[in-house]
Design a protein around this motif. Structure first.
Motif, short mmCIF file in Angstrom:
data_model
loop_
_atom_site.label_atom_id
_atom_site.label_comp_id
_atom_site.label_asym_id
_atom_site.label_seq_id
_atom_site.Cartn_x
_atom_site.Cartn_y
_atom_site.Cartn_z
N GLN A 32 0.79 -1.14 0.03
CA GLN A 32 0.07 0.05 0.03
C GLN A 32 0.99 1.27 0.10
N SER A 33 0.26 2.31 -0.37
CA SER A 33 0.80 3.69 -0.26
C SER A 33 -0.33 4.58 -0.28
N CYS A 57 2.14 -0.96 -6.30
CA CYS A 57 1.07 -0.74 -5.42
C CYS A 57 -0.09 -1.49 -5.73
N HIS A 206 -2.26 -4.63 9.17
CA HIS A 206 -1.44 -3.71 8.19
C HIS A 206 -0.48 -3.27 8.81
N GLY A 208 3.27 -1.04 9.44
CA GLY A 208 3.91 0.15 9.15
C GLY A 208 4.59 0.52 10.41
N THR A 237 -0.79 -6.97 5.09
CA THR A 237 -0.44 -5.86 3.99
C THR A 237 0.52 -4.74 4.66
N ARG A 239 2.70 -0.94 4.45
CA ARG A 239 3.10 0.53 3.99
C ARG A 239 4.22 1.07 4.44
N SER A 241 5.94 4.29 5.43
CA SER A 241 5.63 5.69 5.42
C SER A 241 6.96 6.49 5.35
N GLU A 249 8.01 4.37 -1.93
CA GLU A 249 7.19 3.90 -0.95
C GLU A 249 6.71 2.47 -1.59
N ALA A 250 6.06 2.65 -2.61
CA ALA A 250 5.60 1.23 -3.28
C ALA A 250 6.63 0.45 -3.68
N GLY A 253 8.09 -1.29 -0.67
CA GLY A 253 7.20 -2.24 -0.10
C GLY A 253 7.29 -3.56 -1.11
#
Ligand code: SF4
Length: 409
Positions: A32-33, A57, A206, A208, A237, A239, A241, A249-250, A253
């Motif tokens: 995710q982003s 992403c 999620h 992060g 999932t 992300r 940050s 970021e994408a 990841g």
């Protein structure tokens, strides 16, 4: 175990659907982003969403912080190539508007939407529409009451309790389409909180590290936190940050998941030797040229840039295709076997050409088109010339060994 495979057993969780992307329940870990445009600026936001999708992403979050943002979402969602999550802080009405706009998931921060009747109203509406919600606890915006309860400190227990209070409100209205995050900017704290949460609930998580900061420090912090948990089987999932273009970021990841063997490789995995006294080229510069030449091309191969033909083809024998320098020539090798020799200034171009060929036709066809005898002879000649010139010990390791031994006596 093969390269690209993972040996980490995944934690068993329920599964939710964010649009057409499954999260948890054995689904591939998704990337995710978040857009950094004004959501009301539909064209700029869509442009960023497309760039994020191209970078790997799977799900994109957009802020829904004002009425114009909700209207923007209504225009963005039908044109987005990936599911959209609306990020909601403070105003539960924005959540209701985002649902009306057709959003695929909501993110609610329990630290700043605190009235139970508001939370339940959103959950009921989400339930009616079959839209999941992420309970997004953030160490920096913890509910002040919990902050006080835990001695004026953000603790893992406080973050987990915040998530569980929110789950309780959702359960009161029969809503269980949930994923959860307990992010903190401290890596040890977020690891502790996620571990604790994973022991207590079976909802997908999620992951992060919030406010990780600009690269490279931010990348390292986020990777330390996310990778540690993924290696323990925790996380469905993720992300990064970062204080950077969200495309970074994408990419980060995606790369992390590929390097852990949790997702199939999409782009080139470029490996390069660290260079040493034997290097015949500026390995850093050539590796950068190769990275730029491959760019975003979807060639899921491992490609090696090695500083010398003396050891390069052997050290990178697992690479699908590689290049090693020697005597002003570039020696191409496929899975450790020399296949061609090109002038040094054509190394990168030849590397890309062969990678494209292998991607299209496979390794066996590449071997068939190679003049293996000529390539081997050229590599052996350059290898012998370099050994003659530099000796067996180009890195002067033996002198250092002698020094160590002298120190002992
Ligand atoms: S021996 Fe050759 S391939 Fe290995 S690190 Fe040194 S230059 Fe690179």
């Amino acid at each position: 175990m093969q390269i690209g495979e993972s040996s980490f057993p995944r934690r068993t969780t329920r599964q939710i659907m964010v649009g057409d992307v499954a999260v948890g329940g054995g689904a591939p870990v998704s990337v995710q982003s978040m857009t950094i445009t004004k959501t009301a600026d539909v064209d700029a936001t869509l442009q960023q969403i497309y760039a994020l999708a191209a970078a790997g992403c799977d799900i994109v979050r957009c802020t829904c912080n004002e009425p114009e943002a909700a209207e923007g979402l209504a225009r963005i969602i039908p044109r987005s190539p990936v599911p959209i999550v609306a990020d909601i802080h403070h105003q539960y009405r924005r959540a209701l508007e985002a649902l009306e706009a057709g959003v695929h998931c909501l993110r609610l921060n329990p630290g700043n939407i605190r009235k139970p009747e508001h939370i339940k109203a959103v959950a009921m509406e989400a339930k009616d529409r079959g839209v999941p919600i992420r309970i997004g606890v953030n160490g920096g915006s913890l509910d002040p009451a919990l902050y006080e309860k835990y001695g004026g400190k953000v603790t893992a227990e406080a973050m987990v309790e915040s998530a569980k209070i929110e789950i309780g409100y959702f359960e009161e209205v029969g809503f269980e389409d949930i994923k959860i995050s307990v992010k903190a900017s401290s890596v040890p704290l977020m690891i502790e909180a996620y571990r604790m949460l994973a022991d207590e609930v079976d909802f997908p998580l999620h992951l992060g590290v919030t406010e990780a900061g600009p690269p490279p420090g931010g990348l390292i912090k986020a990777t330390a936190g996310i990778a540690t948990l993924l290696a323990e089987g925790i996380g469905d999932t993720i992300r990064y940050s970062l204080t950077a273009d969200p495309v970074q970021e994408a990419k980060a990841g995606r790369q992390l998941l590929e390097s852990l063997g949790l997702r199939e490789r999409k782009n080139v995995d470029l490996i390069a030797c660290p260079s040493c006294g034997r290097a015949e080229i500026d390995v850093i510069a050539v590796a950068e040229q190769a990275m730029a030449a491959f760019g975003e091309r979807e060639i899921p191969l491992q490609v090696a840039v090695m500083g010398c033909v003396v050891n390069g083809p052997g050290e990178a024998r697992d690479a699908d295709i590689g290049i090693a320098a020697g005597n002003k020539r570039g020696h191409l090798f496929v899975r450790g076997t020399n296949v061609a020799v090109v002038p040094e200034d054509e190394m990168v171009g030849a590397l890309v050409e062969w990678a494209e060929f292998i991607h299209e036709h496979g390794i066996d066809k590449a071997m068939e088109k190679a003049d293996l005898k000529a390539a081997k002879e050229a590599a052996e000649a350059d290898r012998a010339a370099l050994l003659e010139e530099q000796g067996e010990d180009a890195n002067a390791s033996e002198q250092v060994v002698e020094l160590i031994r002298k120190g002992r006596s």
